[in-house]
Design a protein around this motif. Structure first.
Motif: not given
Length: 70
Positions: A12-13, A16
């Motif tokens: 997922s963002e 990250q």
């Protein structure tokens, strides 16, 4: 249910972002632990002192502004 190869590498963002933050600042987790120790991780509770404090409390009447009844 087995995930496809494409989905098994998904991040997922937020994951990250956290990974990049840790790469930029390798001491991040250590400084977080130091901050936690400073604010939250206190010495063990002294049970004798806690009992003395509890015994020394003066009980308060239900309505503090009422005159004491005899």
């Amino acid at each position: 249910m087995k995930l496809s190869k494409q989905h098994s590498n998904y991040q997922s963002e937020i994951t990250q972002f956290i990974s990049s933050l840790k790469e930029k600042n390798p001491n991040l987790e250590e400084s977080q632990r130091a901050g936690r120790a400073l604010l939250w991780d206190k010495s063990p509770i002294d049970l004798d002192q806690q009992a003395r404090i509890k015994a020394s409390n003066v009980s308060q009447q239900a309505y503090v502004y009422q005159n004491k009844l005899k």
